[in-house]
Scaffold this active site. Sequence first.
Site, PDB file in Angstrom:
ATOM      1  N   GLY A 199      40.903  49.056  37.374  1.00 34.34           N
ATOM      2  CA  GLY A 199      40.027  49.426  36.519  1.00 34.34           C
ATOM      3  C   GLY A 199      40.274  50.918  36.423  1.00 34.34           C
ATOM      4  O   GLY A 199      39.377  51.862  35.791  1.00 34.34           O
TER       5      GLY A 199
ATOM      6  N   GLU B  36      36.655  45.063  46.095  1.00 40.16           N
ATOM      7  CA  GLU B  36      35.341  45.560  45.813  1.00 40.16           C
ATOM      8  C   GLU B  36      34.221  45.202  46.701  1.00 40.16           C
ATOM      9  O   GLU B  36      33.433  45.520  47.344  1.00 40.16           O
ATOM     10  CB  GLU B  36      34.730  45.133  44.368  1.00 40.16           C
TER      11      GLU B  36
ATOM     12  N   ASN C  15      38.663  37.834  36.118  1.00 40.55           N
ATOM     13  CA  ASN C  15      37.795  38.080  36.981  1.00 40.55           C
ATOM     14  C   ASN C  15      36.788  38.936  36.259  1.00 40.55           C
ATOM     15  O   ASN C  15      36.811  40.119  35.845  1.00 40.55           O
ATOM     16  CB  ASN C  15      38.039  38.866  38.139  1.00 40.55           C
TER      17      ASN C  15
ATOM     18  N   HIS D 114      38.092  40.341  47.498  1.00 41.69           N
ATOM     19  CA  HIS D 114      38.279  41.461  46.381  1.00 41.69           C
ATOM     20  C   HIS D 114      37.957  42.686  46.970  1.00 41.69           C
ATOM     21  O   HIS D 114      37.207  42.962  47.675  1.00 41.69           O
ATOM     22  CB  HIS D 114      37.284  40.979  45.166  1.00 41.69           C
TER      23      HIS D 114
ATOM     24  N   GLU E  14      46.475  43.258  44.587  1.00 42.10           N
ATOM     25  CA  GLU E  14      45.642  44.178  43.827  1.00 42.10           C
ATOM     26  C   GLU E  14      45.644  45.568  44.624  1.00 42.10           C
ATOM     27  O   GLU E  14      44.858  45.794  45.387  1.00 42.10           O
ATOM     28  CB  GLU E  14      44.253  43.773  43.557  1.00 42.10           C
TER      29      GLU E  14
ATOM     30  N   LYS F 165      33.707  40.040  36.917  1.00 38.09           N
ATOM     31  CA  LYS F 165      32.818  40.993  37.800  1.00 38.09           C
ATOM     32  C   LYS F 165      31.517  40.815  37.289  1.00 38.09           C
ATOM     33  O   LYS F 165      30.758  39.725  37.175  1.00 38.09           O
ATOM     34  CB  LYS F 165      33.611  42.332  37.720  1.00 38.09           C
TER      35      LYS F 165
ATOM     36  N   SER G  62      44.715  46.918  36.217  1.00 38.41           N
ATOM     37  CA  SER G  62      44.901  47.369  34.935  1.00 38.41           C
ATOM     38  C   SER G  62      46.275  46.642  33.972  1.00 38.41           C
ATOM     39  O   SER G  62      46.732  47.069  33.529  1.00 38.41           O
ATOM     40  CB  SER G  62      45.087  48.934  34.972  1.00 38.41           C
TER      41      SER G  62
END
Length: 251
Positions: free
Chosen positions: A174, A98, A10, A96, A168, A12, A214
């Site tokens: 991240g 985000e 991904n 996701h 996730e 992003k 991560s």
Amino acid sequence: MARKKFIAGNWKMNTTIDEAVALAKAVVEKAGQVADVDVAICPPFISLKAVSDVVKGSNVKLGAQDVHWEAKGAFTGKISCAMLKSVGVQYVIIGHSEQRTYFHETNETVNKKVKAVLAAGLLPIICVGETLDERKTGKLFSVVEGQTKGAFAGISKADALTCTVAYEPVWAIGTGEVATPDQANEMHIFIRKQISSLYDTDTAGAVRIQYGGSMKPDNAKALLALSDVDGGLIGGAALKADDFFGIVKPK
Ligand code: PGA
């Protein structure tokens, strides 16, 4: 039942078109012939066409990072399933964290997107996962149950079999903080139980559940060895072909 591992990158909001083409070429060079692991890369919308031309003829598949559930019309800034199909996209990341955190994604909009993607013959990668606060306050399982059941609401068993789920944990995305193998596998088993309760154990046993957060070459092997971890959804480490390949084929 044996589930083929599935590693998806991904990217992003990273890479210009030129950078995306260069990264895609490097990924194809390393992973283009890999046949025992499914591999996909998900560049930004604007690079999909260029990257599609790069991965064509290799085993690296193309994915998008989001989609709108409507077929067409006055939805400024949005991209439809038909548009994604027209450039050779096969996978679509949906829900996701985000998107949930910054762009008002809810379990309801996730479900609409999953339905639209399946109706178009595309393959959803459905993201679920709890925040640090939800984990600390013991809500992790109810949150992930709601996200999982919400995503699969009204989805037939045949369609469910084509879905991938990505667990996730938001606190691991991240941040460099990776879920321990026990934390990851515990939640993967829980998600599989939810799918089993919606369909049956065979369906739950066939759906692939990726871990994301991560994941790096140096922790991938241990995570991918877990009974219920069937791959990874990779952010930061997907931006370097060597690191990404180090997860596709961990040493
Ligand atoms: P990360 O991101 O690998 O950079 O933690 C994973 C993701 O958000 O899909």
